[in-house]
Design a protein around this motif. Structure first.
Motif, PDB file in Angstrom:
ATOM      1  N   VAL A 246     -14.446 -56.601 -10.531  1.00 10.02           N
ATOM      2  CA  VAL A 246     -13.432 -55.550 -10.531  1.00 10.02           C
ATOM      3  C   VAL A 246     -12.711 -55.520  -9.186  1.00 10.02           C
ATOM      4  CG1 VAL A 246     -13.035 -53.060 -10.700  1.00 10.02           C
ATOM      5  CG2 VAL A 246     -14.674 -54.177 -12.231  1.00 10.02           C
ATOM      6  N   ALA A 247     -11.387 -55.621  -9.228  1.00  7.41           N
ATOM      7  CA  ALA A 247     -10.589 -55.638  -7.995  1.00  7.41           C
ATOM      8  C   ALA A 247     -10.634 -54.308  -7.264  1.00  7.41           C
ATOM      9  CB  ALA A 247      -9.141 -56.003  -8.318  1.00  7.41           C
ATOM     10  N   GLY A 248     -10.684 -53.209  -7.995  1.00  6.03           N
ATOM     11  CA  GLY A 248     -10.719 -51.890  -7.383  1.00  6.03           C
ATOM     12  C   GLY A 248     -10.852 -50.820  -8.440  1.00  6.03           C
ATOM     13  N   HIS A 249     -11.296 -49.632  -8.052  1.00  6.95           N
ATOM     14  CA  HIS A 249     -11.454 -48.528  -9.009  1.00  6.95           C
ATOM     15  C   HIS A 249     -11.395 -47.213  -8.250  1.00  6.95           C
ATOM     16  CE1 HIS A 249     -15.618 -47.503  -7.859  1.00  6.95           C
ATOM     17  NE2 HIS A 249     -15.739 -48.793  -7.606  1.00  6.95           N
ATOM     18  N   LYS A 250     -11.373 -46.094  -8.986  1.00  6.82           N
ATOM     19  CA  LYS A 250     -11.285 -44.771  -8.375  1.00  6.82           C
ATOM     20  C   LYS A 250     -12.466 -43.876  -8.736  1.00  6.82           C
ATOM     21  CE  LYS A 250      -6.251 -44.632  -7.802  1.00  6.82           C
ATOM     22  NZ  LYS A 250      -5.002 -43.852  -8.040  1.00  6.82           N
ATOM     23  N   HIS A 251     -13.527 -44.465  -9.247  1.00  9.12           N
ATOM     24  CA  HIS A 251     -14.725 -43.693  -9.555  1.00  9.12           C
ATOM     25  C   HIS A 251     -15.531 -43.460  -8.282  1.00  9.12           C
ATOM     26  CE1 HIS A 251     -14.105 -44.342 -13.850  1.00  9.12           C
ATOM     27  NE2 HIS A 251     -13.935 -45.631 -13.598  1.00  9.12           N
ATOM     28  N   VAL A 252     -16.165 -42.282  -8.164  1.00  8.93           N
ATOM     29  CA  VAL A 252     -17.112 -42.059  -7.078  1.00  8.93           C
ATOM     30  C   VAL A 252     -18.438 -42.713  -7.467  1.00  8.93           C
ATOM     31  CG1 VAL A 252     -15.987 -39.929  -6.367  1.00  8.93           C
ATOM     32  CG2 VAL A 252     -17.896 -39.834  -7.990  1.00  8.93           C
ATOM     33  N   PRO A 253     -19.326 -42.990  -6.501  1.00  9.02           N
ATOM     34  CA  PRO A 253     -20.570 -43.684  -6.845  1.00  9.02           C
ATOM     35  C   PRO A 253     -21.440 -42.943  -7.858  1.00  9.02           C
ATOM     36  CG  PRO A 253     -20.177 -43.805  -4.480  1.00  9.02           C
ATOM     37  CD  PRO A 253     -19.156 -42.867  -5.032  1.00  9.02           C
ATOM     38  N   LEU A 254     -21.656 -41.644  -7.637  1.00 11.79           N
ATOM     39  CA  LEU A 254     -22.527 -40.881  -8.524  1.00 11.79           C
ATOM     40  C   LEU A 254     -21.942 -39.502  -8.800  1.00 11.79           C
ATOM     41  CD1 LEU A 254     -26.128 -41.521  -7.091  1.00 11.79           C
ATOM     42  CD2 LEU A 254     -25.254 -42.309  -9.296  1.00 11.79           C
ATOM     43  N   GLU A 255     -21.879 -39.133 -10.078  1.00  8.54           N
ATOM     44  CA  GLU A 255     -21.544 -37.775 -10.474  1.00  8.54           C
ATOM     45  C   GLU A 255     -22.632 -37.272 -11.417  1.00  8.54           C
ATOM     46  OE1 GLU A 255     -17.705 -36.933 -12.113  1.00  8.54           O
ATOM     47  OE2 GLU A 255     -16.639 -38.212 -10.690  1.00  8.54           O
ATOM     48  N   LEU A 256     -23.000 -36.002 -11.270  1.00 14.17           N
ATOM     49  CA  LEU A 256     -23.929 -35.356 -12.188  1.00 14.17           C
ATOM     50  C   LEU A 256     -23.239 -34.171 -12.839  1.00 14.17           C
ATOM     51  CD1 LEU A 256     -27.350 -35.234 -10.269  1.00 14.17           C
ATOM     52  CD2 LEU A 256     -26.549 -36.917 -11.941  1.00 14.17           C
ATOM     53  N   TYR A 257     -23.369 -34.055 -14.142  1.00 15.04           N
ATOM     54  CA  TYR A 257     -22.765 -32.973 -14.895  1.00 15.04           C
ATOM     55  C   TYR A 257     -23.872 -32.083 -15.451  1.00 15.04           C
ATOM     56  CZ  TYR A 257     -19.311 -36.760 -15.017  1.00 15.04           C
ATOM     57  OH  TYR A 257     -18.476 -37.802 -14.684  1.00 15.04           O
ATOM     58  N   GLY A 258     -23.669 -30.765 -15.326  1.00 19.30           N
ATOM     59  CA  GLY A 258     -24.627 -29.815 -15.870  1.00 19.30           C
ATOM     60  C   GLY A 258     -23.925 -28.710 -16.617  1.00 19.30           C
ATOM     61  N   THR A 259     -24.690 -27.863 -17.253  1.00 21.01           N
ATOM     62  CA  THR A 259     -24.119 -26.770 -18.034  1.00 21.01           C
ATOM     63  C   THR A 259     -23.385 -25.758 -17.160  1.00 21.01           C
ATOM     64  OG1 THR A 259     -26.250 -25.621 -17.913  1.00 21.01           O
ATOM     65  CG2 THR A 259     -25.814 -26.955 -19.889  1.00 21.01           C
ATOM     66  N   GLU A 260     -23.691 -25.725 -15.851  1.00 20.34           N
ATOM     67  CA  GLU A 260     -23.080 -24.727 -14.963  1.00 20.34           C
ATOM     68  C   GLU A 260     -22.206 -25.332 -13.879  1.00 20.34           C
ATOM     69  OE1 GLU A 260     -23.344 -21.583 -15.788  1.00 20.34           O
ATOM     70  OE2 GLU A 260     -24.612 -22.251 -17.460  1.00 20.34           O
ATOM     71  N   GLY A 261     -22.136 -26.657 -13.790  1.00 18.65           N
ATOM     72  CA  GLY A 261     -21.319 -27.245 -12.745  1.00 18.65           C
ATOM     73  C   GLY A 261     -21.483 -28.744 -12.639  1.00 18.65           C
ATOM     74  N   THR A 262     -20.756 -29.313 -11.679  1.00 17.07           N
ATOM     75  CA  THR A 262     -20.755 -30.764 -11.434  1.00 17.07           C
ATOM     76  C   THR A 262     -21.078 -31.014  -9.970  1.00 17.07           C
ATOM     77  OG1 THR A 262     -19.171 -31.255 -13.185  1.00 17.07           O
ATOM     78  CG2 THR A 262     -19.295 -32.839 -11.379  1.00 17.07           C
ATOM     79  N   LEU A 263     -21.816 -32.087  -9.730  1.00 13.43           N
ATOM     80  CA  LEU A 263     -22.215 -32.466  -8.378  1.00 13.43           C
ATOM     81  C   LEU A 263     -21.780 -33.895  -8.116  1.00 13.43           C
ATOM     82  CD1 LEU A 263     -23.906 -30.991  -6.146  1.00 13.43           C
ATOM     83  CD2 LEU A 263     -25.876 -32.320  -6.953  1.00 13.43           C
ATOM     84  N   ILE A 264     -21.073 -34.122  -7.011  1.00 13.71           N
ATOM     85  CA  ILE A 264     -20.749 -35.475  -6.562  1.00 13.71           C
ATOM     86  C   ILE A 264     -21.765 -35.853  -5.497  1.00 13.71           C
ATOM     87  CG2 ILE A 264     -19.077 -36.910  -5.328  1.00 13.71           C
ATOM     88  CD1 ILE A 264     -16.864 -35.445  -6.758  1.00 13.71           C
ATOM     89  N   VAL A 265     -22.494 -36.929  -5.755  1.00 11.14           N
ATOM     90  CA  VAL A 265     -23.561 -37.401  -4.867  1.00 11.14           C
ATOM     91  C   VAL A 265     -23.050 -38.615  -4.103  1.00 11.14           C
ATOM     92  CG1 VAL A 265     -25.945 -38.216  -4.767  1.00 11.14           C
ATOM     93  CG2 VAL A 265     -25.264 -36.567  -6.540  1.00 11.14           C
ATOM     94  N   PRO A 266     -23.294 -38.706  -2.787  1.00 15.90           N
ATOM     95  CA  PRO A 266     -22.767 -39.829  -2.003  1.00 15.90           C
ATOM     96  C   PRO A 266     -23.346 -41.175  -2.429  1.00 15.90           C
ATOM     97  CG  PRO A 266     -23.454 -38.024  -0.575  1.00 15.90           C
ATOM     98  CD  PRO A 266     -23.964 -37.710  -1.943  1.00 15.90           C
ATOM     99  N   ASP A 267     -22.744 -42.225  -1.914  1.00 19.81           N
ATOM    100  CA  ASP A 267     -23.148 -43.605  -2.180  1.00 19.81           C
ATOM    101  C   ASP A 267     -24.653 -43.775  -1.932  1.00 19.81           C
ATOM    102  OD1 ASP A 267     -23.538 -46.371  -2.200  1.00 19.81           O
ATOM    103  OD2 ASP A 267     -21.624 -46.794  -1.230  1.00 19.81           O
ATOM    104  N   PRO A 268     -25.429 -44.154  -2.948  1.00 15.78           N
ATOM    105  CA  PRO A 268     -26.882 -44.278  -2.769  1.00 15.78           C
ATOM    106  C   PRO A 268     -27.312 -45.510  -1.986  1.00 15.78           C
ATOM    107  CG  PRO A 268     -26.283 -44.919  -4.979  1.00 15.78           C
ATOM    108  CD  PRO A 268     -25.022 -44.399  -4.343  1.00 15.78           C
ATOM    109  N   ASN A 269     -26.361 -46.319  -1.533  1.00 16.22           N
ATOM    110  CA  ASN A 269     -26.681 -47.426  -0.628  1.00 16.22           C
ATOM    111  C   ASN A 269     -26.786 -46.933   0.814  1.00 16.22           C
ATOM    112  OD1 ASN A 269     -27.192 -50.045   0.197  1.00 16.22           O
ATOM    113  ND2 ASN A 269     -25.060 -50.686   0.160  1.00 16.22           N
ATOM    114  N   TYR A 270     -26.498 -45.655   1.035  1.00 17.69           N
ATOM    115  CA  TYR A 270     -26.534 -45.066   2.376  1.00 17.69           C
ATOM    116  C   TYR A 270     -27.375 -43.797   2.342  1.00 17.69           C
ATOM    117  CZ  TYR A 270     -22.699 -48.312   3.112  1.00 17.69           C
ATOM    118  OH  TYR A 270     -21.945 -49.459   3.191  1.00 17.69           O
TER     119      TYR A 270
END
Length: 365
Positions: A246-270
């Motif tokens: 893949v040449a490039g994309h706009k997805h973040v490394p990790l997202e979690l979805y829940g019934t009450e909200g969403t969490l963006i988690v940083p790159d798990p390589n760091y």
């Protein structure tokens, strides 16, 4: 402190990161380094003021308690078994092995011998990931519903000086980068229960763009674009994409979805990175990281935790059962693609215990 004597086998690129980070963990007493290529061991020994030795000599040294196995992936199980048979605990760079059956043999033999197996990645012990874990445990997103895990790039032949092994058996984006993402997801959500996947190989040959082998062509023996779904035992369904195509994309490394909200988690390589949270009906907000080990490269923290666990007679977090589960999940994507069906995951490791906030001077409790 009753320090734990460590011997390192494998003195390639990653060994420098481990040796540098190990200086921040007083429990680790690095005694010797070894490599199948003696000149590599001698160079690392000179760089860090250590003793270079032969592999056989290191394994026979009664003072060495843990063998840190930093060999290439296809040698992880072989070297790990040699360490276990010598009565040593072993901590391996990821993945635990390139085939589930072989890695399982290592873990089972270690249990028979009464020694421990540990395995990278340990980035899930970083401050940002432990903060995200705390948020999930405290119900910040409600009941976990799903998520995404994304690593996509054009391939490592752009920068690596000798990239051929990334495209040989044991390579590919899933075994190379998947351990970071899946291990962190198990830290956040618990174990995986089943997998569905598609694995493709768009190109059968790659051209190296890095020096010193620029222009050389290398064959591709593994899938380089893997995508699929993981259903977790808690019911969450997470999409995953691992690609060298893949040449490039706009997805973040990790997202979690829940019934009450969403969490963006940083790159798990760091170990660090910015967490973001959105409550249902709200706006994106930055979440401060108050946990330690978020401000640098601590690529020895899992080894240090294992050493403290040995002295404290408690389980260690980056353990063999966890790594075996992650390998089972990764292997299942290929099986699902080949067999055209969901693959049930048999292993159910304990979710690693969260780190406390009161860590001081590299002492992990």
């Amino acid at each position: 402190m009753d320090r734990v004597a460590i011997g390192i086998i494998g003195c390639g690129n990653i060994s420098g990161a481990y040796l540098k980070a190990a200086q921040g963990f007083p429990v680790l007493d690095i005694r010797a380094v070894a490599d199948a290529m003696p000149q590599a061991a001698e160079a690392r020994a000179a760089e860090f003021g250590l003793k270079a030795t032969g592999v056989d000599e290191l394994l026979a040294d009664p003072a060495i308690e843990i063998v840190l196995n930093l060999t290439v992936p296809k040698a992880h199980v072989e070297v790990g078994l040699r360490a276990v048979e010598a009565g040593k605990h072993v901590y391996s760079e990821k993945p635990l092995g390139i085939a589930l059956a072989d890695a399982r043999r290592l873990v089972e033999r270690a249990k028979q011998k009464g020694v421990r197996v540990g395995c990278a990645p340990d980035t899930f012990l970083g401050g940002s990931h432990q903060t995200a874990r705390r948020l999930v445990d405290e119900g910040a997103i409600g009941q976990p519903v799903g998520g995404t895990a994304t690593f996509m790039c054009p391939g490592h032949e752009r920068w690596h000086p000798n990239p051929a092994f990334y495209y040989e058996e044991g390579g590919g984006p899933m075994l190379d980068m998947g351990p970071y993402y899946i291990t962190d997801l198990v830290n956040l959500l618990g174990p995986v229960s089943r997998v569905a996947g598609l694995a493709t190989t768009p190109r059968r040959e790659r051209e190296i763009a890095s020096e010193p082998k620029r222009g050389e062509r290398i064959p591709v023996h593994v899938p380089t674009h893997v995508t699929g779904l993981m259903e977790f035992a808690n019911g969450a369904a997470v999409q995953i994409g691992m690609s060298f195509d893949v040449a490039g994309h706009k997805h973040v490394p990790l997202e979690l979805y829940g019934t009450e909200g969403t969490l963006i988690v940083p790159d798990p390589n760091y170990f660090g990175g910015q967490i973001q949270e959105m409550k249902k009906g709200g706006e994106w907000t930055d979440v401060a990281t108050h946990m330690p080990y978020a401000d640098g490269n601590y690529r020895s923290i899992g080894l240090a935790d294992m050493a403290h666990a040995i002295r404290g007679h408690r389980p260690h977090r980056a353990n063999g059962d966890l790594a075996l589960h992650v390998l089972e999940v990764m292997e299942a994507f290929g099986r699902s693609s080949e067999e055209g069906r969901h693959i049930a995951i048999e292993s159910r490791p304990e979710r690693p215990e969260a780190l406390g906030r009161n860590l001081v001077d590299g002492r992990l409790g």
